[in-house]
Design a protein around this motif. Structure first.
Motif, PDB file in Angstrom:
ATOM      1  N   LEU A 144     -17.591  44.280  54.806  1.00 50.67           N
ATOM      2  CA  LEU A 144     -18.542  44.493  53.715  1.00 50.67           C
ATOM      3  C   LEU A 144     -19.402  45.728  53.972  1.00 50.67           C
ATOM      4  O   LEU A 144     -19.651  46.525  53.062  1.00 50.67           O
ATOM      5  CB  LEU A 144     -19.428  43.257  53.530  1.00 50.67           C
ATOM      6  CG  LEU A 144     -18.776  42.046  52.856  1.00 50.67           C
ATOM      7  CD1 LEU A 144     -19.685  40.836  52.953  1.00 50.67           C
ATOM      8  CD2 LEU A 144     -18.439  42.357  51.396  1.00 50.67           C
ATOM      9  N   LEU A 145     -19.844  45.881  55.213  1.00 51.04           N
ATOM     10  CA  LEU A 145     -20.648  47.040  55.580  1.00 51.04           C
ATOM     11  C   LEU A 145     -19.827  48.321  55.439  1.00 51.04           C
ATOM     12  O   LEU A 145     -20.291  49.313  54.867  1.00 51.04           O
ATOM     13  CB  LEU A 145     -21.162  46.893  57.015  1.00 51.04           C
ATOM     14  CG  LEU A 145     -21.974  48.071  57.571  1.00 51.04           C
ATOM     15  CD1 LEU A 145     -23.213  48.313  56.713  1.00 51.04           C
ATOM     16  CD2 LEU A 145     -22.370  47.813  59.024  1.00 51.04           C
TER      17      LEU A 145
ATOM     18  N   TYR B 190     -16.384  35.272  59.497  1.00 47.36           N
ATOM     19  CA  TYR B 190     -17.674  35.795  59.035  1.00 47.36           C
ATOM     20  C   TYR B 190     -18.079  37.066  59.790  1.00 47.36           C
ATOM     21  O   TYR B 190     -18.749  37.939  59.226  1.00 47.36           O
ATOM     22  CB  TYR B 190     -18.756  34.714  59.134  1.00 47.36           C
ATOM     23  CG  TYR B 190     -18.710  33.764  57.965  1.00 47.36           C
ATOM     24  CD1 TYR B 190     -19.447  34.007  56.817  1.00 47.36           C
ATOM     25  CD2 TYR B 190     -17.895  32.636  57.987  1.00 47.36           C
ATOM     26  CE1 TYR B 190     -19.386  33.157  55.730  1.00 47.36           C
ATOM     27  CE2 TYR B 190     -17.820  31.775  56.904  1.00 47.36           C
ATOM     28  CZ  TYR B 190     -18.569  32.041  55.772  1.00 47.36           C
ATOM     29  OH  TYR B 190     -18.495  31.204  54.681  1.00 47.36           O
ATOM     30  N   MET B 191     -17.663  37.183  61.026  1.00 51.87           N
ATOM     31  CA  MET B 191     -17.922  38.425  61.762  1.00 51.87           C
ATOM     32  C   MET B 191     -17.135  39.586  61.153  1.00 51.87           C
ATOM     33  O   MET B 191     -17.673  40.667  60.909  1.00 51.87           O
ATOM     34  CB  MET B 191     -17.549  38.246  63.242  1.00 51.87           C
ATOM     35  CG  MET B 191     -18.518  37.411  64.037  1.00 51.87           C
ATOM     36  SD  MET B 191     -17.972  37.135  65.759  1.00 51.87           S
ATOM     37  CE  MET B 191     -17.940  38.815  66.379  1.00 51.87           C
ATOM     38  N   LEU B 192     -15.841  39.345  60.879  1.00 47.17           N
ATOM     39  CA  LEU B 192     -15.009  40.391  60.286  1.00 47.17           C
ATOM     40  C   LEU B 192     -15.438  40.667  58.852  1.00 47.17           C
ATOM     41  O   LEU B 192     -15.449  41.837  58.420  1.00 47.17           O
ATOM     42  CB  LEU B 192     -13.531  39.971  60.323  1.00 47.17           C
ATOM     43  CG  LEU B 192     -12.515  40.994  59.804  1.00 47.17           C
ATOM     44  CD1 LEU B 192     -12.631  42.319  60.561  1.00 47.17           C
ATOM     45  CD2 LEU B 192     -11.089  40.445  59.907  1.00 47.17           C
TER      46      LEU B 192
ATOM     47  N   THR C 151     -10.632  36.380  55.703  1.00 41.67           N
ATOM     48  CA  THR C 151     -11.568  37.472  55.417  1.00 41.67           C
ATOM     49  C   THR C 151     -11.179  38.202  54.143  1.00 41.67           C
ATOM     50  O   THR C 151     -12.032  38.496  53.294  1.00 41.67           O
ATOM     51  CB  THR C 151     -11.598  38.475  56.587  1.00 41.67           C
ATOM     52  OG1 THR C 151     -12.081  37.816  57.759  1.00 41.67           O
ATOM     53  CG2 THR C 151     -12.498  39.659  56.271  1.00 41.67           C
ATOM     54  N   VAL C 152      -9.894  38.497  53.993  1.00 44.18           N
ATOM     55  CA  VAL C 152      -9.421  39.214  52.806  1.00 44.18           C
ATOM     56  C   VAL C 152      -9.714  38.414  51.541  1.00 44.18           C
ATOM     57  O   VAL C 152     -10.210  38.955  50.541  1.00 44.18           O
ATOM     58  CB  VAL C 152      -7.906  39.513  52.908  1.00 44.18           C
ATOM     59  CG1 VAL C 152      -7.355  40.003  51.575  1.00 44.18           C
ATOM     60  CG2 VAL C 152      -7.645  40.548  53.985  1.00 44.18           C
ATOM     61  N   THR C 153      -9.427  37.114  51.578  1.00 40.13           N
ATOM     62  CA  THR C 153      -9.665  36.266  50.404  1.00 40.13           C
ATOM     63  C   THR C 153     -11.143  36.249  50.025  1.00 40.13           C
ATOM     64  O   THR C 153     -11.498  36.404  48.846  1.00 40.13           O
ATOM     65  CB  THR C 153      -9.187  34.822  50.664  1.00 40.13           C
ATOM     66  OG1 THR C 153      -7.795  34.845  50.958  1.00 40.13           O
ATOM     67  CG2 THR C 153      -9.416  33.938  49.452  1.00 40.13           C
TER      68      THR C 153
ATOM     69  N   LEU D 291      -7.771  48.381  53.537  1.00 39.98           N
ATOM     70  CA  LEU D 291      -7.852  47.731  52.229  1.00 39.98           C
ATOM     71  C   LEU D 291      -9.276  47.693  51.703  1.00 39.98           C
ATOM     72  O   LEU D 291      -9.538  48.089  50.558  1.00 39.98           O
ATOM     73  CB  LEU D 291      -7.293  46.306  52.334  1.00 39.98           C
ATOM     74  CG  LEU D 291      -7.460  45.405  51.102  1.00 39.98           C
ATOM     75  CD1 LEU D 291      -6.718  45.978  49.912  1.00 39.98           C
ATOM     76  CD2 LEU D 291      -6.968  43.987  51.405  1.00 39.98           C
ATOM     77  N   THR D 292     -10.206  47.230  52.543  1.00 34.87           N
ATOM     78  CA  THR D 292     -11.596  47.107  52.082  1.00 34.87           C
ATOM     79  C   THR D 292     -12.243  48.477  51.886  1.00 34.87           C
ATOM     80  O   THR D 292     -13.084  48.654  51.008  1.00 34.87           O
ATOM     81  CB  THR D 292     -12.419  46.265  53.070  1.00 34.87           C
ATOM     82  OG1 THR D 292     -12.315  46.818  54.392  1.00 34.87           O
ATOM     83  CG2 THR D 292     -11.910  44.827  53.107  1.00 34.87           C
TER      84      THR D 292
END
Length: 229
Positions: free
Chosen positions: A40-41, A33-35, A204-206, A90-91
């Motif tokens: 997301l930010l 959740y931290m990553l 995190t990726v999923t 990626l994000t």
């Protein structure tokens, strides 16, 4: 000093293993959740910059190559520091592809309301589903096979909708992906809790991909609904 009864020893061993598993799962959840928050930010900032600068969409081929290429590299290096770098690559790339899409909807009537509503619904669905999985600790591993088949079918159908220019099919795929991504959020959160996923980078990726697809699917559906108002 009396030796421990075999049954008591087994119970103590089981309790110790259970406590260790819970501690490990909680650590993965915390790191995930931290990553996830950071990615997301970062992705939102890249999407905003892409929209403000009116950068062109890279197109379907480059998008697919970039996404699957970076996903492969992230998975390959998930156990070392390079994996973190590829997660942000990626994000960030996905944020860049999102910018022109958001820019398109903002240019439509009620576009700002549509984007804000899609964003709000995405956040509410993610928080609600992940909160439910974390609170109840139910095991949703049974959904794995169904979700995999559904996502593959949805992906193929979305490509068909693009190549054959079938807006009705595209809307149906978006509705399908809202359900599939909601299920994937439940599945992956449950997977972390029960020790099925022990790598926070892949978790995190999923979850990020789930949120991204959920948002874009809701955006398309709400854009269609608002356009008929």
């Amino acid at each position: 000093m009396h030796p421990m009864h075999p049954v008591n020893a087994a119970q103590a061993g089981a309790a110790s293993q259970s406590a260790a598993a819970t501690f490990a799962a909680n650590k993965v959840i915390r790191n995930t959740y931290m990553l996830l928050s950071a990615t997301l930010l970062f992705s939102a900032l890249v999407a905003m910059a892409s929209a403000v600068l009116k950068l062109p969409h890279p197109g379907l081929i480059i998008t697919l190559v970039g996404y699957f290429g970076l996903l492969f590299l992230t998975s390959k290096f998930r156990d070392n520091g390079l994996g973190l770098g590829f997660v942000f690559a990626l994000t960030g790339f996905m944020g860049y592809t999102l910018g022109p899409i958001i820019s398109h909807y903002l240019g439509l009537a009620n576009g700002g309301q549509t984007v804000a509503m899609a964003m709000g619904l995405t956040g509410a669905i993610f928080l609600g589903l992940s909160g439910y999985a974390l609170t109840t600790r139910k095991n949703f591993s049974f959904m794995g096979g169904f979700l995999m088949v559904g996502i593959i079918m949805g992906f193929v159908a979305s490509l068909a909708a693009v190549f054959f220019e079938l807006p009705g099919l595209s809307l149906a795929v978006s509705a399908m992906f809202v359900l599939l991504m909601s299920g994937l959020i439940l599945y992956e959160t449950s997977n972390i809790i029960h020790g099925g996923e022990t790598n926070y980078i892949m978790a995190t990726v999923t979850l990020f991909v789930s949120i991204f697809n959920l948002f874009t699917s809701l955006l398309q559906l709400l854009g269609f609904i608002n356009s008929d108002e």
